[in-house]
Design a protein around this motif. Structure first.
Motif, short mmCIF file in Angstrom:
data_model
loop_
_atom_site.label_atom_id
_atom_site.label_comp_id
_atom_site.label_asym_id
_atom_site.label_seq_id
_atom_site.Cartn_x
_atom_site.Cartn_y
_atom_site.Cartn_z
N PRO A 89 11.51 -6.28 8.46
CA PRO A 89 11.63 -4.82 8.60
C PRO A 89 12.28 -4.15 7.40
O PRO A 89 12.17 -2.92 7.25
CB PRO A 89 12.52 -4.68 9.85
N GLU A 90 12.93 -4.92 6.54
CA GLU A 90 13.53 -4.33 5.34
C GLU A 90 12.49 -3.77 4.38
O GLU A 90 12.80 -2.93 3.53
CB GLU A 90 14.37 -5.38 4.59
N ILE A 91 11.23 -4.21 4.50
CA ILE A 91 10.16 -3.75 3.62
C ILE A 91 9.66 -2.38 4.08
O ILE A 91 9.31 -2.19 5.24
CB ILE A 91 9.00 -4.76 3.60
N ASP A 92 9.61 -1.44 3.13
CA ASP A 92 9.12 -0.09 3.45
C ASP A 92 7.62 0.04 3.25
O ASP A 92 6.98 0.87 3.91
CB ASP A 92 9.85 0.94 2.57
N ALA A 93 7.06 -0.74 2.34
CA ALA A 93 5.61 -0.66 2.11
C ALA A 93 5.11 -1.99 1.58
O ALA A 93 5.77 -2.63 0.74
CB ALA A 93 5.28 0.46 1.13
N VAL A 94 3.94 -2.39 2.07
CA VAL A 94 3.25 -3.58 1.57
C VAL A 94 1.93 -3.11 0.98
O VAL A 94 1.11 -2.50 1.67
CB VAL A 94 2.99 -4.60 2.71
N ILE A 95 1.73 -3.37 -0.32
CA ILE A 95 0.50 -2.94 -1.00
C ILE A 95 -0.24 -4.19 -1.49
O ILE A 95 0.12 -4.77 -2.52
CB ILE A 95 0.80 -2.00 -2.18
N PRO A 96 -1.25 -4.64 -0.74
CA PRO A 96 -2.00 -5.82 -1.18
C PRO A 96 -2.87 -5.52 -2.40
O PRO A 96 -3.13 -4.35 -2.73
CB PRO A 96 -2.86 -6.15 0.04
N ILE A 97 -3.33 -6.55 -3.04
CA ILE A 97 -4.12 -6.41 -4.27
C ILE A 97 -5.38 -5.58 -4.02
O ILE A 97 -5.80 -4.79 -4.87
CB ILE A 97 -4.49 -7.81 -4.83
N ARG A 98 -5.99 -5.73 -2.85
CA ARG A 98 -7.23 -5.00 -2.57
C ARG A 98 -7.03 -3.48 -2.55
O ARG A 98 -7.99 -2.72 -2.64
CB ARG A 98 -7.83 -5.46 -1.24
N ASP A 99 -5.77 -3.03 -2.44
CA ASP A 99 -5.49 -1.60 -2.43
C ASP A 99 -5.05 -1.06 -3.79
O ASP A 99 -4.65 0.11 -3.90
CB ASP A 99 -4.39 -1.29 -1.40
N TYR A 100 -5.12 -1.88 -4.84
CA TYR A 100 -4.67 -1.41 -6.15
C TYR A 100 -5.51 -0.24 -6.66
O TYR A 100 -5.05 0.54 -7.49
CB TYR A 100 -4.71 -2.55 -7.17
N GLY A 101 -6.74 -0.12 -6.17
CA GLY A 101 -7.57 1.02 -6.57
C GLY A 101 -6.99 2.35 -6.12
O GLY A 101 -7.26 3.39 -6.72
N GLU A 102 -6.20 2.34 -5.05
CA GLU A 102 -5.53 3.54 -4.54
C GLU A 102 -4.02 3.41 -4.73
O GLU A 102 -3.23 3.93 -3.93
CB GLU A 102 -5.84 3.75 -3.06
N LEU A 103 -3.62 2.72 -5.80
CA LEU A 103 -2.20 2.41 -5.98
C LEU A 103 -1.34 3.66 -6.05
O LEU A 103 -0.29 3.75 -5.41
CB LEU A 103 -2.00 1.57 -7.26
N ALA A 104 -1.75 4.65 -6.84
CA ALA A 104 -0.94 5.86 -7.00
C ALA A 104 -0.72 6.54 -5.66
O ALA A 104 0.40 7.00 -5.35
CB ALA A 104 -1.61 6.82 -7.98
N GLU A 105 -1.76 6.61 -4.85
CA GLU A 105 -1.64 7.23 -3.54
C GLU A 105 -0.73 6.43 -2.62
O GLU A 105 0.08 7.00 -1.86
CB GLU A 105 -3.02 7.39 -2.89
N LYS A 106 -0.84 5.10 -2.68
CA LYS A 106 0.00 4.23 -1.84
C LYS A 106 1.47 4.37 -2.24
O LYS A 106 2.35 4.41 -1.37
CB LYS A 106 -0.44 2.78 -1.98
N LEU A 107 1.73 4.43 -3.53
CA LEU A 107 3.10 4.61 -4.00
C LEU A 107 3.63 5.99 -3.59
O LEU A 107 4.81 6.14 -3.25
CB LEU A 107 3.18 4.44 -5.52
#
Length: 429
Positions: A89-107
């Motif tokens: 639960p300490e993790i606020d966001a998990v961004i897998p490699i397949r989502d790197y195309g939308e990295l800016a939006e995920k961040l």
């Protein structure tokens, strides 16, 4: 916002980290080295083998105490996304490699910024020495080695266009990079997926023309795809070094087949002979796995004899790590950990002596060295020769100088001392 960044795993992951940091900077964030100063921390994880997974998990828990926002990316995030979300639960966001195309939006979702920039197009924030950089020419892997989880994590090989690689290196050269290391899971298969044929020789000829770059090194070259055309292109190049990183993994043909490795021990011996014929100053590097399921004592001895015969200049080895969802997961009988460790220790003892004897032959030679640092206590300099890749697998050249030398400078050093993995000497004016 101040963002801390931790990059784990291989140099291919490091390139991803530098691209993620580039996106962060493009959105106005400041990258800080001290996690205690960070408002958020990004951890780019590795999930290749069990020790790497454990390091990633330990790092997540360690970093969770520092920042209010914790973001986990990379291979572990790709392979165990839901487990990370549900169990830490300490993790606020998990961004897998397949989502790197939308990295800016995920961040943007977790950092609350503008969300501009592209993972693939943002300018990389180089994290190492400014005169040296890795360039990833493809991602993923279409080989199906039975012990390897990389295709499960990153998918099939996807090569960059030749023009994209050239433009990336040209941009690095404009920023003062003088040494480039080309990397991929299998550099020799470059271009097959998007051009329909092996394109490494074409790439060598293309990058050799780039102004400002002095050294180009190629890592992870599969032995069956080091073609005569590739060798000839390297021979004709003024910048691509005669450095051959050929991950063999074993010498037993039965085990190579069981690992789903292409080619045989005899093929590699013929290749090594051809390389040394064409490049008398060639540096040869490989890796090996010991303790693979069903490995016998006789087959391990065959590997030892193979190492003694080839006399690799650079050599890395590790014990087999059992990874779920790979074909080797269910292979038996397994080799117990104690036996595997004994074999690893024995193998590295043999290699240490080979490396020492190889370095002793360099005594009296003058070698070109890229200077990287000056030791604060001794005043000696450390750098790398053409035979030393910029990673922990290779050694260094340690030398003294009567004058001050700026890091990032190329100098000549006369070797007068040999150690198992490093050599030492004095500046040769």
């Amino acid at each position: 916002m101040k963002v801390g960044f931790v990059s784990l795993g291989c140099c291919k992951n490091l390139v991803d980290s530098e691209q993620i940091m580039g996106v962060l900077r493009e959105n106005g964030h400041e990258i800080v080295g001290d996690p205690r100063q960070a408002d958020a921390i990004v951890i780019n994880t590795c999930g290749f083998i069990q020790p790497a997974k454990e390091e990633s998990i330990n790092t997540i828990f360690e970093m969770s105490q520092y920042a209010s926002k914790l973001i986990v990316t990379g291979c572990l995030a790709q392979r165990y996304e839901e487990t990370l979300r549900s169990e830490i639960p300490e993790i606020d966001a998990v961004i897998p490699i397949r989502d790197y195309g939308e990295l800016a939006e995920k961040l943007q979702e977790v950092l609350k910024d503008a969300g501009n920039g592209s993972f693939s197009k943002s300018e990389r924030a180089l994290s190492g020495n400014p005169w040296s950089a890795y360039v990833k020419i493809s991602d993923g892997c279409s080989n199906r080695c039975t012990y390897c989880a990389i295709p499960l994590i990153r998918g099939n090989q996807t090569s960059k266009l030749l023009s994209e690689v050239r433009e990336e290196i040209e941009a690095l050269a404009e920023h003062g990079v003088q040494e480039v290391t080309l990397i991929a899971q299998d550099t020799t298969k470059y271009g097959l997926d998007n051009y329909g044929r092996l394109m490494l020789a074409d790439l060598i000829r293309e990058v050799d023309r780039i102004e400002g770059i002095r050294w180009i090194r190629i890592l992870y070259m599969y032995p069956d795809e080091i073609t005569e055309e590739v060798l000839q292109a390297m021979k004709e190049s003024s910048k691509v070094l005669p450095y051959f990183d050929i991950p063999m993994q074993h010498a037993s043909n039965r085990l190579l087949k069981l690992m789903n490795r292409r080619g045989t021990k005899e093929d590699v011996l013929a290749l090594v002979s051809r390389i040394r014929e064409m490049f008398p100053e060639a540096t040869l590097r490989t890796t090996a796995i010991v303790g693979f399921p069903t490995e016998t004592e006789e087959e391990f001895q065959e590997l030892l004899d193979f190492v003694k015969e080839v006399r690799w200049d650079r050599f890395g080895a590790f014990t087999y790590s059992r990874e779920e969802d790979t074909p080797a997961w269910s292979m038996s009988p397994e080799v117990d950990e104690q036996t595997a460790q004994r074999r690893l220790d024995q193998l590295m003892q043999v290699q240490e002596q080979i490396s020492l004897e190889s370095n002793q032959k360099k005594i009296g030679q003058v070698v070109e060295v890229l200077v990287e640092e000056r030791e604060a206590l001794t005043g000696r300099y450390r750098g790398r020769s053409r035979a030393d890749a910029p990673d922990e697998a290779d050694g260094q050249v340690i030398f003294t100088s009567p004058r001050e030398i700026e890091p990032g400078t190329f100098v000549n050093v006369r070797i007068d001392e040999a150690r198992p993995y490093d050599v030492a000497g004095v500046l040769a004016e």
